[in-house]
Scaffold this active site. Structure first.
Site, mmCIF file in Angstrom:
data_model
loop_
_atom_site.group_PDB
_atom_site.id
_atom_site.type_symbol
_atom_site.label_atom_id
_atom_site.label_comp_id
_atom_site.label_asym_id
_atom_site.label_seq_id
_atom_site.Cartn_x
_atom_site.Cartn_y
_atom_site.Cartn_z
ATOM 1 C CB THR A 128 -0.882 -0.005 1.268
ATOM 2 O OG1 THR A 128 -1.463 1.282 1.441
ATOM 3 C CG2 THR A 128 -0.077 -0.321 2.531
ATOM 4 C CG ASP A 129 -1.079 4.979 -1.083
ATOM 5 O OD1 ASP A 129 -1.681 4.362 -0.169
ATOM 6 O OD2 ASP A 129 -1.652 5.847 -1.787
ATOM 7 C CD GLU A 130 -3.554 3.351 4.136
ATOM 8 O OE1 GLU A 130 -3.504 3.369 5.371
ATOM 9 O OE2 GLU A 130 -4.588 3.107 3.500
ATOM 10 C CE1 TYR A 153 -3.271 -2.781 5.696
ATOM 11 C CE2 TYR A 153 -3.249 -0.430 5.175
ATOM 12 C CZ TYR A 153 -3.252 -1.744 4.755
ATOM 13 O OH TYR A 153 -3.244 -2.039 3.418
ATOM 14 C CE LYS A 157 0.129 -4.669 2.991
ATOM 15 N NZ LYS A 157 -0.220 -6.025 2.443
#
Ligand code: NAD
Ligand code: TYD
Length: 347
Positions: A128-130, A153, A157
């Site tokens: 993810t870009d998060e 989260y 990741k």
């Protein structure tokens, strides 16, 4: 090829399998999924009986069961979707995120290393870009942007991304990583913003907007994401990371307004009544302000670009939910109702 897909009963994994199993009868697809609350085998009815599809219920954290599936199916390629994926749940209960996203990814890497001789096989890790944290008003995430995760989260990741790259550098495991922006489209569990809003609009329930609704996300139609992963598997380079975005930055409040207009158009409901359902609720702790992706690497090197604009993708999505009430009913499990009560009951 024998392709093992982890998390294939979740939102993106199911879209990936529904797209590729019928298109590629020459490949065999094994869907390995623990069937958590986020899974729905009903999302896979179109492929369940195809000869090139097999389902295995396995928890990534059960290493002996994972090894047995690897020994039986001997995948050439592994596509790793399985994860705990919802930021708000990672705030109320982070333990499951560390377990699946970190320990589960570690087990998967070890299973790959055990099966494949050095330099053989391919693990594609979906991230993810998060992991990059929050942007201010300007700028884009590049593949080289420093990791700076904000939520349990995104931290889990980020950890899994580091593990995957470490197994490449240390053990020579062939890996590719993609970091993509917020997905939306058919089959998404209604804890995430867009399906939550659609279901609440259909039932005339309040539309919870965190804070002022000024946070920005870059929205990617799920089939565009699945095509990007397929292109990377077929034409990408080992050890390389690819950012995948939708070129569709939107403030949350504008997403809400667009959905009110679309549902009004598609269902005949009065738009003003729908807009009147908006409720500003207390903000998410550690809420990242803005995500935006620079996808120029995958566009230039692999010729991928998103087909859907936010407007066309959102209309498709609304039409899908309107036409699939039975799917909506099937996800309305006790767990779904419990989450709505826990997360929104006190806001
Ligand atoms: P999802 O929550 O809809 O589905 C996750 C799937 O993984 C479920 O079917 C679940 O049963 C399975 N799973 C969970 N724990 C497992 C375990 N221990 N063992 C085996 N299976 C397990 O998630 P999604 O939205 O489809 O996301 C898929 C991947 O894409 C995730 O890795 C996520 O981090 C990443 N991603 C998602 C988005 C998005 O907007 N949804 C954006 C960027 C990246
Ligand atoms: P979400 O779909 O949870 O994805 P992510 O947190 O991974 O970006 O949320 C998208 C945006 O919508 C995010 O800025 C939080 C916001 N949001 C709301 O305003 N209300 C809600 O009920 C939810 C679930 C999210």
């Amino acid at each position: 090829m024998r392709i093992l897909v982890t998390g294939g009963a979740g939102f993106i994994g199911a879209n990936f399998l529904n797209l590729l199993v019928p298109r590629h009868p020459e490949h065999h697809f094994v869907n390995l999924d623990a069937l958590t609350y986020a899974a729905n085998l009903g999302s896979l009815e179109a492929v369940a009986n195809r000869p090139n599809y097999t389902f295995e219920r396995v928890d990534l954290c059960d290493f002996s069961a994972l090894r047995a599936v690897f020994a039986q199916h001997k995948p050439d390629v592994v596509v790793h979707f399985a994860a705990e994926s919802h930021v708000d749940r990672s705030i109320t209960g982070p333990r499951a995120f560390l377990r699946t996203n970190v320990e589960g990814t570690f087990n998967l890497l070890e299973a790959c290393r055990e099966l494949w001789p050095p330099g053989q096989g391919l693990l594609h890790h979906v991230s993810t870009d998060e992991v990059f944290g929050s942007l201010g008003a300007t700028g884009l995430f590049h593949e080289e942007t420093r990791y700076d995760p904000s939520s349990p989260y995104s931290a889990s990741k980020a950890s899994s991304d580091h593990l995957v790259r470490a197994w490449h550098r240390t053990f020579g495991l062939p890996v590719r990583v993609s970091n993509c922006s917020n997905n939306y489209g058919p089959l998404q569990f209604p804890e995430k913003l867009i399906p939550l809003l659609i279901l609440n609009l259909l039932e005339r329930k309040p539309l919870p907007v965190y804070g002022q609704g000024l946070n920005v996300r870059d929205w990617l139609y799920v089939e565009d994401h699945c095509e990007a992963i397929w292109v990377i598997i077929n034409a990408g380079q080992n050890g390389r990371t690819y950012n995948v975005g939708g070129r569709s930055e939107q403030r949350n409040i504008d997403v809400v307004k667009k959905l009110c207009l679309l549902i009004a158009e598609e269902s005949g409901a009065p738009e003003a009544e729908l807009v009147g359902l908006v409720r500003h609720v207390p903000d998410r702790p550690g809420h990242d302000l803005r995500y935006a992706i620079d996808s120029s690497r995958i566009e230039a090197e692999l010729g991928w670009k998103p087909r859907e604009s936010f407007e066309s993708g959102l209309r498709k999505t609304v039409r899908w939910y309107l036409a699939n009430r039975a799917w909506i009913d099937s996800v309305r499990t006790g767990e779904y109702r419990r989450w709505i009560e826990l997360n929104y009951g006190s806001r």
